[in-house]
Design a protein around this motif. Structure first.
Motif, short mmCIF file in Angstrom:
data_model
loop_
_atom_site.label_atom_id
_atom_site.label_comp_id
_atom_site.label_asym_id
_atom_site.label_seq_id
_atom_site.Cartn_x
_atom_site.Cartn_y
_atom_site.Cartn_z
N ASN A 109 0.65 -1.29 0.21
CA ASN A 109 0.06 -0.07 0.05
C ASN A 109 0.78 1.33 0.14
O ASN A 109 0.70 2.24 0.73
CB ASN A 109 -0.89 0.13 1.21
CG ASN A 109 -2.06 0.96 1.12
OD1 ASN A 109 -2.32 1.23 0.11
ND2 ASN A 109 -2.37 1.65 2.21
N THR A 110 2.03 1.30 -0.81
CA THR A 110 2.76 2.45 -0.95
C THR A 110 2.81 2.85 -2.35
O THR A 110 2.49 2.05 -3.29
CB THR A 110 4.08 2.36 -0.58
OG1 THR A 110 4.61 1.12 -1.09
CG2 THR A 110 4.11 2.27 0.99
N ILE A 111 3.16 4.03 -2.75
CA ILE A 111 3.29 4.53 -4.03
C ILE A 111 4.11 5.76 -3.98
O ILE A 111 4.20 6.64 -3.41
CB ILE A 111 1.76 4.85 -4.53
CG1 ILE A 111 1.90 5.18 -6.18
CG2 ILE A 111 1.23 6.01 -3.88
CD1 ILE A 111 0.50 5.30 -6.80
N GLY A 112 5.07 5.67 -5.04
CA GLY A 112 6.11 6.84 -5.31
C GLY A 112 6.25 7.20 -6.83
O GLY A 112 6.10 6.19 -7.59
N ILE A 113 6.48 8.54 -7.02
CA ILE A 113 6.64 8.85 -8.50
C ILE A 113 7.81 9.18 -8.88
O ILE A 113 8.68 9.97 -7.96
CB ILE A 113 5.51 9.92 -8.52
CG1 ILE A 113 4.89 10.02 -10.12
CG2 ILE A 113 6.00 11.30 -8.29
CD1 ILE A 113 3.80 10.80 -10.31
N PHE A 114 8.40 8.97 -9.91
CA PHE A 114 9.75 9.26 -10.34
C PHE A 114 9.78 10.65 -10.40
O PHE A 114 8.78 11.26 -11.21
CB PHE A 114 10.34 8.74 -11.43
CG PHE A 114 10.83 7.42 -11.26
CD1 PHE A 114 12.13 7.14 -11.00
CD2 PHE A 114 9.88 6.40 -11.02
CE1 PHE A 114 12.52 5.89 -10.46
CE2 PHE A 114 10.43 4.97 -10.64
CZ PHE A 114 11.87 4.78 -10.50
N PRO A 115 10.76 11.66 -10.05
CA PRO A 115 10.48 13.19 -10.06
C PRO A 115 10.52 13.62 -11.53
O PRO A 115 11.14 12.97 -12.35
CB PRO A 115 11.80 13.61 -9.53
CG PRO A 115 12.49 12.29 -9.00
CD PRO A 115 11.69 11.19 -9.28
N LEU A 116 9.81 14.50 -11.77
CA LEU A 116 9.88 15.21 -13.16
C LEU A 116 10.36 16.45 -13.09
O LEU A 116 10.32 17.08 -12.25
CB LEU A 116 8.33 15.29 -13.71
CG LEU A 116 7.74 14.19 -14.38
CD1 LEU A 116 6.18 14.68 -14.59
CD2 LEU A 116 8.46 13.58 -15.52
N PRO A 117 11.23 16.89 -14.30
CA PRO A 117 11.57 18.39 -14.23
C PRO A 117 10.23 19.17 -14.03
O PRO A 117 9.44 18.94 -14.64
CB PRO A 117 12.51 18.35 -15.51
CG PRO A 117 11.84 17.40 -16.27
CD PRO A 117 11.39 16.27 -15.56
N ARG A 118 10.61 20.54 -13.52
CA ARG A 118 9.69 21.43 -13.52
C ARG A 118 9.41 21.89 -15.00
O ARG A 118 8.02 21.97 -15.34
CB ARG A 118 10.27 22.80 -12.78
CG ARG A 118 9.21 23.43 -12.34
CD ARG A 118 10.03 24.60 -11.14
NE ARG A 118 11.02 25.23 -11.70
CZ ARG A 118 10.93 26.34 -12.38
NH1 ARG A 118 9.90 26.86 -12.75
NH2 ARG A 118 12.34 26.70 -12.98
N GLN A 119 10.32 21.89 -15.54
CA GLN A 119 9.86 22.20 -17.15
C GLN A 119 10.75 21.28 -17.95
O GLN A 119 11.74 20.70 -17.84
CB GLN A 119 10.72 23.58 -17.61
CG GLN A 119 10.44 23.98 -18.79
CD GLN A 119 11.08 25.53 -18.92
OE1 GLN A 119 12.34 25.69 -18.75
NE2 GLN A 119 10.22 26.29 -19.43
N THR A 120 9.93 20.71 -19.15
CA THR A 120 10.32 19.81 -20.18
C THR A 120 10.48 20.68 -21.62
O THR A 120 9.57 21.32 -21.83
CB THR A 120 9.21 18.73 -20.58
OG1 THR A 120 9.18 17.97 -19.25
CG2 THR A 120 9.86 17.67 -21.37
N ILE A 121 11.79 20.54 -21.97
CA ILE A 121 12.01 21.25 -23.36
C ILE A 121 12.01 20.36 -24.48
O ILE A 121 12.43 19.19 -24.45
CB ILE A 121 13.03 22.09 -23.29
CG1 ILE A 121 13.08 23.16 -22.36
CG2 ILE A 121 13.42 22.62 -24.56
CD1 ILE A 121 14.36 23.67 -22.01
N ILE A 122 10.91 20.56 -25.59
CA ILE A 122 11.02 19.72 -26.70
C ILE A 122 12.07 20.33 -27.69
O ILE A 122 12.04 21.33 -28.25
CB ILE A 122 9.66 19.81 -27.18
CG1 ILE A 122 8.50 19.72 -26.16
CG2 ILE A 122 9.29 18.95 -28.40
CD1 ILE A 122 8.55 18.20 -25.46
N PHE A 123 13.08 19.36 -27.75
CA PHE A 123 14.31 19.55 -28.88
C PHE A 123 13.56 18.94 -30.11
O PHE A 123 13.13 17.87 -30.17
CB PHE A 123 15.41 18.93 -28.39
CG PHE A 123 16.12 19.46 -27.25
CD1 PHE A 123 16.98 20.47 -27.31
CD2 PHE A 123 15.61 19.13 -25.94
CE1 PHE A 123 17.52 21.04 -26.02
CE2 PHE A 123 16.05 19.81 -24.81
CZ PHE A 123 17.07 20.50 -24.61
N PRO A 124 13.95 19.45 -31.27
CA PRO A 124 13.39 19.04 -32.62
C PRO A 124 14.10 17.83 -32.94
O PRO A 124 15.30 17.77 -32.43
CB PRO A 124 13.83 20.07 -33.82
CG PRO A 124 14.23 21.18 -33.00
CD PRO A 124 14.47 20.77 -31.41
#
Ligand SMILES: *[C@@H]1O[C@H](CO)[C@@H](O)[C@H](O)[C@H]1NC(C)=O
Ligand SMILES: *[C@@H]1O[C@H](CO)[C@@H](O)[C@H](O)[C@H]1NC(C)=O
Ligand SMILES: *[C@@H]1O[C@H](CO)[C@@H](O)[C@H](O)[C@H]1NC(C)=O
Ligand SMILES: *[C@@H]1O[C@H](CO)[C@@H](O)[C@H](O)[C@H]1NC(C)=O
Ligand SMILES: *[C@@H]1O[C@H](CO)[C@@H](O)[C@H](O)[C@H]1NC(C)=O
Ligand SMILES: *[C@@H]1O[C@H](CO)[C@@H](O)[C@H](O)[C@H]1NC(C)=O
Ligand SMILES: *[C@@H]1O[C@H](CO)[C@@H](O)[C@H](O)[C@H]1NC(C)=O
Ligand SMILES: *[C@@H]1O[C@H](CO)[C@@H](O)[C@H](O)[C@H]1NC(C)=O
Length: 567
Positions: free
Chosen positions: A346-361
């Protein structure tokens, strides 16, 4: 010749600065073509580390070569044909042995196994590449491609089952703009083990088919379940069927521990490796004339929650042609001291995401991953005027008893559709966690020529200015002599003024006195976008005495370097 030159340049750099690490990249290529420890350390390890490391490695590789070019010219070393992106030095004899044909895996061969690689070569665009492998039905696959511009593309690939053999599958991808790819990996996972294959991208450019030599299933003998002690470290010993004298592979072994810290609220996922944390130690020693011990120590504060220890051994015998590196090994399950859970119930953890994601072409993948017990469901949602909307185009790249990882690949060309606020949501039916990220399509920084350069040059002051515009807003730095030179602002020895004229524009200025001017005769203005890890860089040289050859003051360089490091 070129090789010797690189070493020479590296020695200079090492003497100068902290770039030892970067430099060891080309200089560390040993005679049999294997890259050594430091290179590996730059390599991607796991879900949590891989973004950071992969992009870092990719950026650094590019920087090394650019940096060397500048160093070469700074030291007037001719000729210097260090092309950008050329990450490896050729030291392998030109006649590579032909790959040994292999048969279908027998019972004794590892359940997860890459068998054949096929590429249509770069003359087809997009380039079709496929891997035929043997696996258990519950496996997952992941392709990772890094581009020279810092972009990353991940996909599960298209899976087809062999019509004759139920254990054999083929995973295919069509790689857009193959020529812009700097590294590419194929990974295969199930609950018990994993394979990590790194391609030689130069070889992928040539149409060919290659059989891959199976890893020796007997190389590593190690138990795959342990119970963490309640009050001390956990020591695990594996037996490697290799003489310790030959067994210098320890430097290459991929070992990391993934756990869920249930003392934190909400629980956080942590990952420790032997070289980034003292939570995990790795050592090797002679056992008999033909075997060695490999000892892994997991420190109590980390191992107390239980978790998964990944061990992947390098297989040199498999390295030929399109295979640049091949790692294979078990997932070792560590139960918490009560012996009940690898991951607490009964636990759950999320992998951290960057605050901002940049889309590179041309495209970039957003990751949504979580760990828990029971295994969480994950989904990517996008904020729209009508509320959060699920993004259906996600692909599952890792799915095992405790982990679930999906990717969403976003197209840079569709800026309006792509940009916005996204949420990675993980749920186990009882608890839900959201991790948001702001997605922005990269608009590379452009320097404002009128405001970039020497803007004042009088007998009592020289003013250097640099201004750039881009999205996200560029972060500007003034560096001494070259792009990797020390940051003048960080050293505190010089007053660099920052101003942010608008949302997408940055400007910095530096005033130097005639006393400093002869020594600070050239300054690089570098612009980074996307934070320190997934950074897109551009730079421009500012000469105080244009057209004049001036000696670099290395003594000042190292002083500024030291001061900048101390900050
Ligand atoms: C990759 O392949 C190219 C072309 O065959 C070869 O020159 C190069 O040495 C290979 N790189 C590695 C690291 O094996
Ligand atoms: C594996 O576990 C068994 C029984 O628990 C033990 O006898 C054996 O020594 C272990 N092997 C290794 C390599 O640790
Ligand atoms: C684990 O190994 C370390 C040395 O690597 C040793 O100091 C420690 O006592 C060992 N711990 C246990 C519980 O065996
Ligand atoms: C777990 O979380 C607690 C509370 O945030 C923290 O103090 C501790 O250092 C963490 N432990 C690990 C191994 O990350
Ligand atoms: C192990 O190596 C030593 C020294 O090289 C040698 O004297 C000995 O006979 C070897 N033992 C075996 C079992 O091969
Ligand atoms: C885990 O929790 C669920 C309900 O939350 C329970 O049904 C199950 O028995 C638990 N499993 C263990 C091994 O304690
Ligand atoms: C749901 O989660 C809470 C803690 O967030 C826990 O106390 C409760 O037992 C869980 N319920 C079930 C059915 O697992
Ligand atoms: C600044 O002044 C010096 C000395 O007067 C001159 O040599 C140099 O070219 C000038 N630099 C620029 C960028 O105008």
């Amino acid at each position: 010749m070129e090789y010797r030159q690189n070493i020479l340049i590296c020695i200079v750099l090492v003497a100068l600065s902290q770039f030892r690490f970067i430099c060891s990249q080309p200089a560390d290529v040993s005679n049999d073509g294997q890259t050594t420890g430091n290179d590996l350390r730059m390599m991607l390890k796991t879900v949590l580390e891989q973004n950071r490391r992969l992009t870092l490695q990719n950026n650094r590789l590019q920087k090394v070569w650019l940096g060397m070019q500048q160093m070469c010219s700074a030291l007037s070393m001719q000729p210097c044909n260090c092309e950008q992106g050329q990450g490896q030095t050729q030291t392998i004899p030109t006649s590579l042995p032909l790959p040994t044909p292999t048969t279908l895996p027998k019972k004794t061969t590892p359940p997860l196994r890459v068998m054949t690689i096929e590429t249509e070569g770069a003359n087809m665009s997009p380039t079709p590449i496929s891997v035929t492998y043997a696996a258990t039905p519950d496996h997952t696959t992941e392709w990772i491609a890094l581009r020279r511009n810092g972009g990353m593309w991940r996909t599960a690939g298209k899976r087809v089952k062999d019509i004759f053999d139920p254990t054999v599958y083929t995973s295919s991808v069509e790689v857009p703009q193959m020529a812009t790819i700097s590294s590419m990996y194929f990974r295969l996972y199930n609950d018990d083990e994993s394979v990590n294959l790194r391609f030689n991208v130069t070889e992928l450019d040539k149409k060919q088919t290659q059989d891959v030599i199976a890893p020796d299933a007997e190389l590593l003998k190690i138990n795959t379940t342990f119970v963490a002690p309640s009050d001390s470290d956990l020591n695990i010993t594996g037996i490697v069927n290799r003489n310790a004298h030959e067994f210098d592979e320890l430097a290459f072994v991929e070992v990391f521990f993934t756990g869920l810290n249930t003392s934190a609220s909400p629980p956080t996922i942590f990952e420790v490796m032997n070289f980034n944390s003292d939570g995990l130690a790795l050592s090797g020693e002679r056992r008999t004339n033909t075997t060695s011990n490999m000892q892994i120590s997991l420190r109590h504060p980390y191992v107390q929650y239980g978790g998964i220890l990944t061990v992947r051994m390098p297989y040199r015998n498999s390295i030929t042609g399109m295979v640049e590196e091949l790692f294979y090994g078990p997932f070792i399950k560590i139960y918490s001291p009560d012996g009940k859970y690898v991951v607490q119930n009964n636990t759950i953890g999320i992998f951290p995401l960057p605050r901002q994601t940049i889309i590179f072409p041309p495209m970039q993948s957003v990751i949504c991953a979580a760990m828990g017990n029971p295994r969480p469901e994950v989904q990517v949602l996008k904020m729209t005027s009508g509320g959060l909307k699920e993004q259906k185009e996600t692909e599952t790249v890792i799915l095992d008893s405790y982990m679930n990882m999906k990717v969403l690949s976003l197209n840079a060309a569709l800026q309006k559709k792509t940009e916005g606020r996204y949420v990675c949501r993980a749920t186990n039916g009882n608890q839900t966690i959201d991790a948001p990220t702001e997605v922005t399509v990269l608009e590379p920084a452009v320097f404002d020529e009128r405001k970039t350069g020497v803007t004042k040059n009088s007998s009592d002051v020289v003013v250097i200015s640099c201004k750039a515009r881009g999205k996200p807003k560029p972060m500007l730095q003034l560096r001494l002599y070259d792009e990797y030179g020390p940051d003048l602002a960080k050293s505190g020895m010089f007053q660099v003024w920052r101003s942010d004229p608008s949302k997408f524009t940055s400007r910095i200025t530096l005033s130097i006195s005639p006393v400093d001017e002869p020594d600070i005769h050239s300054v690089f203005c570098t612009s980074t976008q996307g934070g320190p890890n997934a950074a897109f860089e551009r730079s421009t040289l500012i000469n105080v005495f244009p057209g004049m050859e001036k000696e670099n003051n290395w003594e000042l360089y190292s002083r500024v370097q030291k001061a900048a490091q101390a900050v």
